[in-house]
Design a protein around this motif. Structure first.
Motif, PDB file in Angstrom:
ATOM      1  N   ALA A 316     147.699 -57.164  42.012  1.00  0.00           N
ATOM      2  CA  ALA A 316     147.144 -58.484  41.774  1.00  0.00           C
ATOM      3  C   ALA A 316     147.046 -59.187  43.120  1.00  0.00           C
ATOM      4  O   ALA A 316     147.926 -59.050  43.974  1.00  0.00           O
ATOM      5  CB  ALA A 316     148.018 -59.294  40.818  1.00  0.00           C
ATOM      6  N   GLY A 317     145.965 -59.930  43.315  1.00  0.00           N
ATOM      7  CA  GLY A 317     145.794 -60.599  44.585  1.00  0.00           C
ATOM      8  C   GLY A 317     144.512 -61.385  44.642  1.00  0.00           C
ATOM      9  O   GLY A 317     143.963 -61.782  43.606  1.00  0.00           O
ATOM     10  N   SER A 318     144.029 -61.610  45.848  1.00  0.00           N
ATOM     11  CA  SER A 318     142.831 -62.407  46.046  1.00  0.00           C
ATOM     12  C   SER A 318     141.745 -61.553  46.674  1.00  0.00           C
ATOM     13  O   SER A 318     142.014 -60.636  47.443  1.00  0.00           O
ATOM     14  CB  SER A 318     143.128 -63.608  46.950  1.00  0.00           C
ATOM     15  OG  SER A 318     143.683 -63.183  48.175  1.00  0.00           O
ATOM     16  N   ALA A 319     140.521 -61.845  46.335  1.00  0.00           N
ATOM     17  CA  ALA A 319     139.377 -61.095  46.847  1.00  0.00           C
ATOM     18  C   ALA A 319     138.691 -61.880  47.940  1.00  0.00           C
ATOM     19  O   ALA A 319     138.773 -63.105  48.027  1.00  0.00           O
ATOM     20  CB  ALA A 319     138.392 -60.801  45.713  1.00  0.00           C
ATOM     21  N   GLY A 320     138.000 -61.119  48.796  1.00  0.00           N
ATOM     22  CA  GLY A 320     137.175 -61.756  49.816  1.00  0.00           C
ATOM     23  C   GLY A 320     137.913 -62.173  51.050  1.00  0.00           C
ATOM     24  O   GLY A 320     137.430 -62.976  51.833  1.00  0.00           O
ATOM     25  N   ASN A 321     139.095 -61.589  51.331  1.00  0.00           N
ATOM     26  CA  ASN A 321     139.843 -61.929  52.532  1.00  0.00           C
ATOM     27  C   ASN A 321     139.631 -60.874  53.606  1.00  0.00           C
ATOM     28  O   ASN A 321     139.365 -59.759  53.322  1.00  0.00           O
ATOM     29  CB  ASN A 321     141.329 -62.036  52.221  1.00  0.00           C
ATOM     30  CG  ASN A 321     141.643 -63.229  51.361  1.00  0.00           C
ATOM     31  OD1 ASN A 321     141.294 -64.342  51.680  1.00  0.00           O
ATOM     32  ND2 ASN A 321     142.289 -62.967  50.211  1.00  0.00           N
TER      33      ASN A 321
END
Length: 321
Positions: A316-321
């Motif tokens: 789980a995490g954030s996209a676009g980094n």
């Protein structure tokens, strides 16, 4: 005290180091611990630097996080592999140095989890590393040597808790491992490099060609595992099966391919391993994404070999980094 490594090899010490306090560091903070205690051949891959014993089930391990590394740092950020490898090496260090596991015994990992403040994944945020506060919450022994261990860890940056980890594993003697593996055990590196399939495009997984562990498999969200024993980043010692480290990297590369915004930064993971992944037999990686209402992206990755489930890894995490 007699040679620490020799005593651990022979299994004659329950505690390989004296009880440590802040005034009695294992070695200077900038220097790594002995490579053999964390099962690494390359000094640059060794993460722990100190271990402090509080009691029989509570330890603190200090680490150094590299400013540059082929696997642990990319595009100005640390990867989830660095956090997971910090947990894994901490586990090995505590087991050998404090719990009496001889060096030649084998570790069989069943579960591994982590969570970390996403801000800590920026290299400039933690230039010197973190500490892991280790609690042994489950321990069974076969004679004097542990056979099953469960550990929970609190990850700290200075005095501030920034994450957590947990791991569950079994330990087997060399003789027991040989019985389990049978004809699969070997002292020679497998010769499969010549049969490796062509990799996916390296920039899409933030890796050089040599470090890509996925190959196209003719459909979206599905790839073939490609593991090159000649790659000393993943295979710095002889293995009779594909290490979990390679499977974790395959899952991360699959997540980067599946998330369309050009980069996925996992801040947490849950992993379950159910069987060995063997050399010379095709293995298939599949991944699916889920997006929560708060925008958090989750990626579920599975690995199969001979139509049997080998592992499930959820990020789980954030996209676009």
């Amino acid at each position: 005290m007699a040679s620490t490594v020799q005593d651990i090899q022979q299994g004659t010490l329950r505690t390989a180091f004296p009880e440590l306090t802040a005034a009695e560091p294992l070695n200077p903070p900038s220097l790594p611990v002995d490579r053999t205690l964390v099962h690494r051949a390359r000094l640059d891959d060794v993460i722990p630097t100190q271990i402090t014993r509080h009691d029989d089930t509570h330890f603190t391990v200090s680490t150094r996080w590299p400013s540059a590394h082929r696997l642990f740092a990319a595009d100005g950020r640390y990867t989830a592999s660095l956090v997971l490898e910090s947990i894994r090496q901490t586990t090995l260090l505590v087991s050998h140095a404090e719990l009496g596991v001889p060096l030649r015994h084998h570790f069989v990992m069943w579960e591994l989890c982590h969570q970390l403040d996403a801000a800590l994944l920026t290299r400039a945020t933690v230039p010197t590393g973190v500490t892991l506060d280790v609690h042994v919450i489950g321990l069974r022994r076969r004679g004097a040597v542990p056979s099953n261990i469960d550990m929970n860890m609190i990850i700290r940056a200075g005095d501030r808790p920034v994450g957590s980890g947990s791991i569950r594993f079994n330990i087997t003697s060399p003789a027991a491992y040989a019985r389990i593996r049978g004809a699969m055990t070997t002292s020679d590196a497998p010769e499969v490099a010549a049969t490796l399939p062509e990799p996916v495009d390296p920039p899409t997984v933030r890796r050089t060609r040599a470090d890509v562990v996925l190959a196209p498999a003719g459909g979206p969200g599905r790839w073939q595992l490609r593991a090159d024993p000649a790659n000393d980043l993943f295979f710095d010692r002889v293995n009779d099966h594909i290490p979990a480290m390679v499977l974790v990297e395959a899952a991360q590369q699959a997540a980067n391919l599946l998330v369309p915004s050009g980069g996925f930064t996992p801040s947490s993971s849950e992993m379950k391993f159910s069987r060995y992944v063997e050399f010379g037999v095709p293995s298939w990686i599949e991944a699916h994404t889920f997006t929560a209402e708060d925008g958090t992206t989750s990626v579920s990755v599975t690995g199969h070999q001979d139509e049997q489930l080998a592992f499930v890894i959820r990020f789980a995490g954030s996209a676009g980094n």
